[in-house]
Design a protein around this motif. Structure first.
Motif, PDB file in Angstrom:
ATOM      1  N   SER A 415       0.839  -1.197   0.000  1.00 18.76           N
ATOM      2  CA  SER A 415       0.000   0.000   0.000  1.00 18.76           C
ATOM      3  C   SER A 415       0.877   1.252   0.000  1.00 18.76           C
ATOM      4  O   SER A 415       2.070   1.196   0.307  1.00 18.76           O
ATOM      5  CB  SER A 415      -0.926   0.009   1.226  1.00 18.76           C
ATOM      6  N   HIS A 456      -6.238   3.870   0.021  1.00 21.34           N
ATOM      7  CA  HIS A 456      -7.624   3.458   0.248  1.00 21.34           C
ATOM      8  C   HIS A 456      -8.535   4.675   0.400  1.00 21.34           C
ATOM      9  O   HIS A 456      -9.625   4.739  -0.188  1.00 21.34           O
ATOM     10  CB  HIS A 456      -7.716   2.579   1.492  1.00 21.34           C
ATOM     11  N   SER A 459      -9.154   6.459  -2.864  1.00 24.35           N
ATOM     12  CA  SER A 459      -9.837   5.687  -3.909  1.00 24.35           C
ATOM     13  C   SER A 459     -11.298   6.082  -4.076  1.00 24.35           C
ATOM     14  O   SER A 459     -11.918   5.723  -5.075  1.00 24.35           O
ATOM     15  CB  SER A 459      -9.740   4.187  -3.602  1.00 24.35           C
TER      16      SER A 459
END
Length: 470
Positions: A415, A456, A459
């Protein structure tokens, strides 16, 4: 449509859970930190500016709520409320509160963070070192992704496009320009604050060599954050590598007044880098002064750019921005830098509906930013697993807000986080202690929270725009 939710105190109902939460805050809770500007659900998460002229009116609805937390006053999307409050909590850490939390931890919890270098003004230059094998392996793999030959089966670079002029520019409304989209002139008190509170003050000090120096202090600016952030990231054992822009960039935070102005603060952050580069090649003692233009001056320069035919559609879309609180974005930033003679790249990353062959916008953005920093890795200064390059920071725009990208962090699980300077949030007290060369009684992840934006979290947006000096 979701299931209808009813307010437990009255007959109000909605299919949006956020609206129920806001309704309860406004009507059934004392001292709510939010003022509801409008009760429409948030728009689709896009930064697109296209809107037909007949859609804009002074009475149109907008999806913003105003945070009335002391010292804030920002208008934020309804869907951003939780994140906004969490960042407030992260930056509101006091030195005393950190000490209290430290006393409840065991000595092995590594709650104390000490500066690795002397206080600002007395810093030793960091020695550039060859990256460790784990870092160089990561760097090679990312380099290969972007510049590898087709004979090795590498993928082509992620797609992006240059910011383009709207095909049919029309008047924008509150959705794009904020709650003050149709005001003729900002309140005089707001304008006075934007000018007066941005003025530098000068203090004299005696250096270690006995010479007299004059320091320049601007209340809404913080210098020296990049080396501190680099040291904090290198303490995180889950981080493989973090890449940073040049250490000269200053964090500019909002001046306390009624209005967001985030686009202007981010323009000033890029200017702080450009200013440092000019001063490093000049013999003029005044070259390094904190004399970035204030917001009314930046507005005047953008209007001049429009007069000169640079992104002139901006005047059609905004109705003019001089002496107003209308929000600006990457198009106005592009006009500004072009007008003052700074070469910039202005790029857009967008998810095309129905196109499954391209990566999501957030992945294309992160790949581009990572490759951008890695391109200067050989000239970077190393702080453990962190690498400070001589590159400019990057202006970042998504729907409703802009920030300044100063780094990218790659984690062991694959990530990535963007490291951002957000003009909405000031430097926390423990970070201030580190900047002053003192010890901060706080965990590194706590100190880094206001600056990290995860892949995340990003997104949820389907479009991004960036501007970088070339």
């Amino acid at each position: 449509m979701g299931e209808t939710v009813h307010c437990p105190f009255c007959g109000f109902k909605s299919t949006e859970a956020y609206l129920i939460q806001l309704h309860v805050e406004e009507h059934h809770t004392e001292d709510s930190p939010f003022v509801i500007v409008n009760s429409l659900p948030p728009p689709k998460a896009s930064s697109s500016r296209n809107i037909s002229s007949d859609e804009a009116s002074d009475s149109e609805d907008s999806p913003w709520v105003k945070c009335t937390r002391p010292g804030c006053g920002e208008y934020v999307l309804i869907s951003d409320i939780d994140d906004h409050l969490e960042l407030h909590e992260a930056t509101a850490i006091s030195a005393e509160g950190a000490k209290d939390s430290k006393s409840q931890r065991s000595p092995a919890s590594h709650g104390d963070v000490a500066p690795r270098s002397p206080p600002r003004g007395q810093q030793r230059p960091h020695q550039a070192r060859r990256p460790s094998s784990s870092i160089s392996q990561t760097s090679r793999s990312v380099r290969d992704y972007f510049i590898g030959s087709s004979s090795h089966g590498r993928q082509s670079p992620p797609r992006h496009r240059r910011i383009r002029e709207p095909s049919q520019p029309g008047r924008l409304g509150k959705r794009e320009l904020g709650p003050h989209a149709f005001e003729k002139r900002m309140p005089d008190e707001v304008r006075r604050r934007l000018i007066r509170d941005a003025e530098p003050r000068y203090t004299n000090r005696i250096g270690r060599d006995g010479r007299l120096f004059q320091d320049v202090i601007v209340e809404n600016e913080t210098s020296g954050l990049i080396p501190i952030l680099a040291d904090l990231c290198s303490l995180d054992r889950t981080t493989v590598a973090t890449y940073f822009c040049d250490a000269s960039v200053r964090h500019v935070v909002k001046i306390r007044c009624d209005g967001n102005f985030c686009g202007y603060w981010n323009i000033q952050m890029l200017l702080s880098y450009l200013q440092s580069q000019r001063s490093s090649t000049s013999n003029d003692d005044q070259a390094g002064r904190h004399l970035v233009p204030n917001i009314p001056q930046i507005q005047g320069t953008i209007e001049q750019a429009w007069d000169n035919g640079i992104c002139s559609y901006g005047r059609i879309e905004t109705g003019g921005i001089r002496d107003t609180r209308k929000w600006i974005g990457s198009h106005e930033a592009l006009a500004y830098f072009t007008q003052i003679g700074v070469d910039v790249d202005a790029l857009a990353f967008r998810e095309e509906e129905g196109d499954t062959s391209s990566p999501p916008a957030v992945m294309a953005l992160l790949d581009h930013i990572e490759a951008y920093f890695i391109s200067a890795l050989e000239t970077a200064k190393t702080h453990g697993t962190s690498h400070i390059t001589p590159l400019p920071p990057v202006y970042f725009q998504r729907f409703g807000h802009s920030m300044t990208i100063v780094g990218l962090e790659r984690k062991r699980d694959g990530s990535r986080n963007l490291i951002m300077l957000d003009p909405s949030f000031a430097t926390s007290a423990p970070m201030g202690r580190l900047l002053a060369g003192r010890q901060a009684h706080a965990l590194p992840e706590t100190l880094l929270k206001p600056y990290r934006r995860s892949d995340h979290g990003l997104s949820r947006w389907e479009e991004f725009e960036i501007i970088v000096s070339t």
